[in-house]
Design a protein around this motif. Structure first.
Motif, PDB file in Angstrom:
ATOM      1  N   LEU A 152     -33.946  17.595 -67.774  1.00  0.00           N
ATOM      2  CA  LEU A 152     -32.661  17.440 -67.113  1.00  0.00           C
ATOM      3  C   LEU A 152     -32.537  17.376 -65.694  1.00  0.00           C
ATOM      4  CD1 LEU A 152     -29.413  17.886 -67.234  1.00  0.00           C
ATOM      5  CD2 LEU A 152     -30.007  20.502 -67.084  1.00  0.00           C
ATOM      6  N   GLY A 153     -33.560  17.940 -65.131  1.00  0.00           N
ATOM      7  CA  GLY A 153     -33.687  17.807 -63.504  1.00  0.00           C
ATOM      8  C   GLY A 153     -34.216  16.498 -63.270  1.00  0.00           C
ATOM      9  N   MET A 154     -35.187  16.009 -63.798  1.00  0.00           N
ATOM     10  CA  MET A 154     -35.729  14.501 -63.708  1.00  0.00           C
ATOM     11  C   MET A 154     -34.311  13.544 -63.687  1.00  0.00           C
ATOM     12  SD  MET A 154     -38.479  14.967 -62.704  1.00  0.00           S
ATOM     13  CE  MET A 154     -39.014  13.027 -62.778  1.00  0.00           C
ATOM     14  N   GLU A 155     -33.641  13.787 -64.848  1.00  0.00           N
ATOM     15  CA  GLU A 155     -32.393  12.660 -65.324  1.00  0.00           C
ATOM     16  C   GLU A 155     -31.275  12.825 -64.072  1.00  0.00           C
ATOM     17  OE1 GLU A 155     -32.421  10.257 -67.471  1.00  0.00           O
ATOM     18  OE2 GLU A 155     -34.350  10.595 -68.231  1.00  0.00           O
ATOM     19  N   MET A 156     -31.032  14.252 -63.939  1.00  0.00           N
ATOM     20  CA  MET A 156     -29.833  14.267 -62.773  1.00  0.00           C
ATOM     21  C   MET A 156     -30.274  13.767 -61.545  1.00  0.00           C
ATOM     22  SD  MET A 156     -28.481  18.177 -63.770  1.00  0.00           S
ATOM     23  CE  MET A 156     -27.421  18.051 -62.437  1.00  0.00           C
ATOM     24  N   ALA A 157     -31.699  14.020 -61.188  1.00  0.00           N
ATOM     25  CA  ALA A 157     -32.101  13.499 -59.775  1.00  0.00           C
ATOM     26  C   ALA A 157     -32.254  11.869 -60.064  1.00  0.00           C
ATOM     27  CB  ALA A 157     -33.634  13.841 -59.743  1.00  0.00           C
ATOM     28  N   LYS A 158     -32.459  11.424 -60.998  1.00  0.00           N
ATOM     29  CA  LYS A 158     -32.295  10.017 -61.045  1.00  0.00           C
ATOM     30  C   LYS A 158     -30.908   9.261 -60.891  1.00  0.00           C
ATOM     31  CE  LYS A 158     -34.469   7.840 -64.601  1.00  0.00           C
ATOM     32  NZ  LYS A 158     -34.575   7.336 -65.846  1.00  0.00           N
ATOM     33  N   ASP A 159     -29.910  10.095 -61.728  1.00  0.00           N
ATOM     34  CA  ASP A 159     -28.833   9.552 -61.675  1.00  0.00           C
ATOM     35  C   ASP A 159     -27.741  10.124 -60.278  1.00  0.00           C
ATOM     36  OD1 ASP A 159     -28.652   8.146 -63.824  1.00  0.00           O
ATOM     37  OD2 ASP A 159     -27.885   9.671 -65.120  1.00  0.00           O
ATOM     38  N   ALA A 160     -28.212  11.143 -59.640  1.00  0.00           N
ATOM     39  CA  ALA A 160     -27.834  11.281 -58.136  1.00  0.00           C
ATOM     40  C   ALA A 160     -28.160  10.232 -57.417  1.00  0.00           C
ATOM     41  CB  ALA A 160     -28.451  12.588 -57.792  1.00  0.00           C
ATOM     42  N   MET A 161     -29.373   9.572 -57.388  1.00  0.00           N
ATOM     43  CA  MET A 161     -29.353   8.563 -56.662  1.00  0.00           C
ATOM     44  C   MET A 161     -28.755   7.207 -56.962  1.00  0.00           C
ATOM     45  SD  MET A 161     -33.621   8.921 -55.916  1.00  0.00           S
ATOM     46  CE  MET A 161     -34.461  10.488 -55.343  1.00  0.00           C
ATOM     47  N   ARG A 162     -28.487   6.940 -58.130  1.00  0.00           N
ATOM     48  CA  ARG A 162     -27.772   5.807 -58.613  1.00  0.00           C
ATOM     49  C   ARG A 162     -26.380   6.360 -58.225  1.00  0.00           C
ATOM     50  NH1 ARG A 162     -27.618   5.264 -64.641  1.00  0.00           N
ATOM     51  NH2 ARG A 162     -26.405   3.412 -64.030  1.00  0.00           N
ATOM     52  N   LEU A 163     -25.770   7.377 -58.073  1.00  0.00           N
ATOM     53  CA  LEU A 163     -24.409   7.815 -57.665  1.00  0.00           C
ATOM     54  C   LEU A 163     -24.435   7.402 -56.273  1.00  0.00           C
ATOM     55  CD1 LEU A 163     -21.807   9.073 -58.018  1.00  0.00           C
ATOM     56  CD2 LEU A 163     -22.916  11.261 -57.647  1.00  0.00           C
ATOM     57  N   THR A 164     -25.232   7.865 -55.305  1.00  0.00           N
ATOM     58  CA  THR A 164     -25.077   7.414 -53.815  1.00  0.00           C
ATOM     59  C   THR A 164     -25.243   6.108 -53.733  1.00  0.00           C
ATOM     60  OG1 THR A 164     -27.674   7.522 -53.426  1.00  0.00           O
ATOM     61  CG2 THR A 164     -26.079   9.652 -53.175  1.00  0.00           C
ATOM     62  N   CYS A 214     -27.873  14.347 -44.966  1.00  0.00           N
ATOM     63  CA  CYS A 214     -27.020  13.237 -45.437  1.00  0.00           C
ATOM     64  C   CYS A 214     -25.778  13.668 -45.593  1.00  0.00           C
ATOM     65  CB  CYS A 214     -27.937  12.498 -46.653  1.00  0.00           C
ATOM     66  SG  CYS A 214     -29.461  12.272 -46.701  1.00  0.00           S
ATOM     67  N   THR A 215     -24.885  12.774 -45.279  1.00  0.00           N
ATOM     68  CA  THR A 215     -23.447  12.948 -45.558  1.00  0.00           C
ATOM     69  C   THR A 215     -23.082  12.891 -47.011  1.00  0.00           C
ATOM     70  OG1 THR A 215     -22.587  12.061 -43.337  1.00  0.00           O
ATOM     71  CG2 THR A 215     -21.174  11.868 -45.218  1.00  0.00           C
ATOM     72  N   ASP A 216     -23.778  11.974 -47.889  1.00  0.00           N
ATOM     73  CA  ASP A 216     -23.765  11.718 -49.369  1.00  0.00           C
ATOM     74  C   ASP A 216     -25.081  12.258 -49.834  1.00  0.00           C
ATOM     75  OD1 ASP A 216     -22.057  11.451 -51.136  1.00  0.00           O
ATOM     76  OD2 ASP A 216     -22.598   9.286 -51.476  1.00  0.00           O
ATOM     77  N   ALA A 217     -25.425  13.458 -49.906  1.00  0.00           N
ATOM     78  CA  ALA A 217     -26.706  14.115 -50.216  1.00  0.00           C
ATOM     79  C   ALA A 217     -27.079  14.112 -51.705  1.00  0.00           C
ATOM     80  CB  ALA A 217     -26.981  15.640 -49.628  1.00  0.00           C
ATOM     81  N   PRO A 218     -28.068  13.354 -52.269  1.00  0.00           N
ATOM     82  CA  PRO A 218     -28.295  13.715 -53.837  1.00  0.00           C
ATOM     83  C   PRO A 218     -28.783  15.100 -54.002  1.00  0.00           C
ATOM     84  CG  PRO A 218     -29.316  11.454 -52.736  1.00  0.00           C
ATOM     85  CD  PRO A 218     -28.883  12.609 -51.548  1.00  0.00           C
ATOM     86  N   CYS A 219     -29.450  15.685 -53.021  1.00  0.00           N
ATOM     87  CA  CYS A 219     -29.844  16.994 -53.424  1.00  0.00           C
ATOM     88  C   CYS A 219     -28.629  17.977 -53.658  1.00  0.00           C
ATOM     89  CB  CYS A 219     -30.777  17.759 -52.167  1.00  0.00           C
ATOM     90  SG  CYS A 219     -29.742  17.781 -50.828  1.00  0.00           S
ATOM     91  N   GLU A 220     -27.556  17.954 -53.069  1.00  0.00           N
ATOM     92  CA  GLU A 220     -26.621  18.647 -53.144  1.00  0.00           C
ATOM     93  C   GLU A 220     -25.873  18.305 -54.613  1.00  0.00           C
ATOM     94  OE1 GLU A 220     -22.548  19.536 -50.799  1.00  0.00           O
ATOM     95  OE2 GLU A 220     -23.133  17.728 -51.090  1.00  0.00           O
ATOM     96  N   LYS A 221     -25.844  17.109 -55.103  1.00  0.00           N
ATOM     97  CA  LYS A 221     -25.311  16.733 -56.332  1.00  0.00           C
ATOM     98  C   LYS A 221     -25.779  17.275 -57.702  1.00  0.00           C
ATOM     99  CE  LYS A 221     -24.063  12.294 -54.115  1.00  0.00           C
ATOM    100  NZ  LYS A 221     -22.570  12.854 -53.732  1.00  0.00           N
ATOM    101  N   TYR A 242     -34.328  21.175 -58.729  1.00  0.00           N
ATOM    102  CA  TYR A 242     -33.810  20.051 -58.826  1.00  0.00           C
ATOM    103  C   TYR A 242     -33.781  19.413 -57.469  1.00  0.00           C
ATOM    104  CZ  TYR A 242     -32.722  21.462 -63.933  1.00  0.00           C
ATOM    105  OH  TYR A 242     -33.008  21.762 -65.116  1.00  0.00           O
ATOM    106  N   CYS A 243     -33.152  20.153 -56.634  1.00  0.00           N
ATOM    107  CA  CYS A 243     -32.794  19.508 -55.069  1.00  0.00           C
ATOM    108  C   CYS A 243     -34.236  18.813 -54.655  1.00  0.00           C
ATOM    109  CB  CYS A 243     -32.376  20.394 -54.236  1.00  0.00           C
ATOM    110  SG  CYS A 243     -33.636  21.931 -53.844  1.00  0.00           S
ATOM    111  N   GLN A 244     -35.553  19.486 -55.005  1.00  0.00           N
ATOM    112  CA  GLN A 244     -36.746  18.902 -54.586  1.00  0.00           C
ATOM    113  C   GLN A 244     -36.914  17.495 -55.138  1.00  0.00           C
ATOM    114  OE1 GLN A 244     -39.696  21.394 -54.836  1.00  0.00           O
ATOM    115  NE2 GLN A 244     -41.414  20.315 -53.977  1.00  0.00           N
ATOM    116  N   VAL A 245     -36.438  17.294 -56.630  1.00  0.00           N
ATOM    117  CA  VAL A 245     -36.804  15.974 -56.944  1.00  0.00           C
ATOM    118  C   VAL A 245     -35.801  15.108 -56.462  1.00  0.00           C
ATOM    119  CG1 VAL A 245     -36.909  15.156 -59.282  1.00  0.00           C
ATOM    120  CG2 VAL A 245     -37.645  17.438 -59.115  1.00  0.00           C
ATOM    121  N   ALA A 246     -34.341  15.334 -56.288  1.00  0.00           N
ATOM    122  CA  ALA A 246     -33.473  14.574 -56.178  1.00  0.00           C
ATOM    123  C   ALA A 246     -33.483  14.068 -54.507  1.00  0.00           C
ATOM    124  CB  ALA A 246     -31.935  15.198 -56.248  1.00  0.00           C
ATOM    125  N   CYS A 247     -34.140  14.771 -53.785  1.00  0.00           N
ATOM    126  CA  CYS A 247     -34.031  14.300 -52.364  1.00  0.00           C
ATOM    127  C   CYS A 247     -35.311  13.067 -52.151  1.00  0.00           C
ATOM    128  CB  CYS A 247     -34.775  15.391 -51.639  1.00  0.00           C
ATOM    129  SG  CYS A 247     -35.131  14.892 -49.815  1.00  0.00           S
TER     130      CYS A 247
END
Length: 477
Positions: A40-52, A231-238, A266-271
């Motif tokens: 879940l953490g890896m997939e959310m990190a991937k999609d958080a970057m897709r989101l930004t 970041c104004t649109d920070a993936p770690c926060e998402k 999870y924030c560590q992976v998404a950043c």
């Protein structure tokens, strides 16, 4: 996993993280050592970057993981959750909302009324929640209603509303002395190796660095100064399920509430920038003696200093200073900026064209000259002309310097400063740190700098001290 994304990014690559496949493997191993769902953490990190990057909307990201987040953590407190649910609730009763809005009058704004209703100002439609594909996407950060300061849309471009703290970092004047690292540690007392501020000497096949024991000048090295980018649109926060990682309304600071953080990492992976550290131990000896004003911000939230065991830490841009808790004269300053001998770090309000970082970016050669304060009389005259303190000569045949001559003289001595960039701009995180100098190439590798971390009592690689699970090696942006 509900409706997970495919295994490739928009370019068809299997690797989603800018730090590369090896880093992803280490991140996954790190998450597997926690009590939380690594997949879940890896997939959310991937999609958080897709989101930004504009490949997903907030609503799609929320729906894709809502059930899994609730199942894993018992709640879904990601920043977009409340706004999306409020918008949907408002949409279900749009007639009543419209009728109420039609009665607004006097000094009470539409936004004020919507707040009283418990919904966001954009709740009438979901379109505002979509991620933008423009270079400056709208923020999806948590906004604190009890804090004064930055507008939610402040993006660090020099013309937004409210305060947005950020930095201009001059890589061509940095001398690798590590004074900023030492000063940051002295003020915040983080553990060995958890470098909230990090200076990396590197070479990338384009720009080579000299040997650390054989160089003419410390500026012969190529450097990257790496604080958190706020970041104004920070993936770690998402990806944070608890609201521990959040963007504070006042000043747009991206912070971690240690009292709320559960250490899921999870924030560590998404950043994309590799600036997060897990607190394996409690604060180092002496940290518990820090004044409460140094660790609690104006909202009385524990967001600064070394955190307790089991939470995430990173650079915070000194909330105690920005909140005036260290004195009004310290607002708009950071410990790292004050400690930098060549003035390579410029901190201030990125939405104020008269702030130190914006003035520096506006005229880099002149800013460098002012920081250097040269003794040469002709350079002093040129600086005075460019500052408007002296009248330039009308013609090159006249006594004194023309404005063009003054400009050429200053640029000849200090460079033109035309190379400016933000790290990983293609990820659209809208970082509030801007760089002057060489941008690291794709093959950048860290090399020894002119001053070793050991020389100043710091640790370069945390793995040598404590954290065998922390990503290390290569150039961890």
């Amino acid at each position: 996993m509900s409706d997970a994304s495919d295994d490739s990014d928009s370019n068809g690559n299997d690797t989603f993280h800018p730090l590369g496949e090896a880093a992803e493997d280490r991140f996954e191993e790190m998450l597997e050592e926690t009590e939380y769902d690594a997949e879940l953490g890896m997939e959310m990190a991937k999609d958080a970057m897709r989101l930004t990057k504009g490949e997903l909307t907030d609503e799609e990201f929320y729906d894709r993981y809502h059930e899994d987040v609730v199942e894993e953590f018992g709640e879904d407190e990601r920043p977009m959750a409340g706004r999306i649910e409020a918008a949907r609730e408002a949409d279900s009763d749009e007639g009543a909302v419209s009728e109420l809005l039609s009665t607004i009058g006097g000094d009470e704004s539409r936004r004020d009324v919507m707040k009283k209703m418990g919904v966001g100002a954009s709740a009438v439609g979901l379109g505002a929640f979509g991620a933008s594909q423009s270079p400056d996407p709208p923020t999806s950060a948590v906004q604190d209603e009890d804090a004064e300061g930055a507008d939610a849309d402040a993006g660090g471009d020099g013309d937004g509303d409210g305060t947005q703290w950020g930095m201009a970092l001059d890589l061509e004047t940095c001398d690798g002395c590590l004074s900023c690292v030492v000063a940051c540690n002295a003020e915040h007392q983080w553990n060995d190796g958890a470098n909230w501020m990090y200076i990396l000497a590197y070479e990338d096949g384009i720009v080579e660095s000299p040997e650390p024991d054989d160089f003419d000048s410390t500026r012969d090295f190529n450097y990257l100064i790496r604080p958190c980018q706020h970041c104004t649109d920070a993936p770690c926060e998402k990806v944070c399920p608890t609201t521990a990682r959040h963007t504070r309304d006042a000043g747009g600071l991206v912070l971690t509430d240690y009292d709320v953080c559960i250490g899921c990492r999870y924030c560590q992976v998404a950043c994309p920038y590799g600036v997060n550290y897990f607190q394996w131990e409690g604060p180092p000896e002496g940290a518990e003696e820090m004044d409460e004003d140094m660790i609690y911000d104006e909202r009385d939230r524990w967001v600064s200093g070394a955190g307790p065991q089991g939470v995430m830490e990173k650079c915070v841009f000194d909330p105690a200073r920005q909140d005036g808790q260290m004195g009004e004269d310290m607002v708009g300053t950071t410990a790292c900026e004050e400690a930098c001998p060549p003035g390579a770090i410029q901190f201030g309000d990125m939405n104020d064209p008269d702030s130190d970082p914006q003035q520096y970016l506006e005229d880099v050669p002149l800013a460098r000259a002012l920081e250097d304060d040269p003794d040469e009389e002709e350079l002093q005259d040129a600086i005075a002309i460019l500052e408007g303190e002296e009248e330039p000569a009308d013609d090159e045949d006249d006594d004194g310097l023309t404005e063009d001559q003054a400009r050429r003289l200053v640029e000849g001595e200090y460079g033109d400063g035309s190379s400016q960039f933000q790290l990983l701009e293609e990820y659209n995180t809208n970082p509030n740190v801007r760089y002057i100098g060489n941008e690291p190439g794709p093959n950048a590798e860290q090399v020894p700098g002119p001053v070793a971390y050991d020389d100043v009592g710091m640790v370069d690689n945390r793995k040598n001290v404590l954290d065998e699970g922390t990503v290390d090696g290569g150039l961890d942006l």
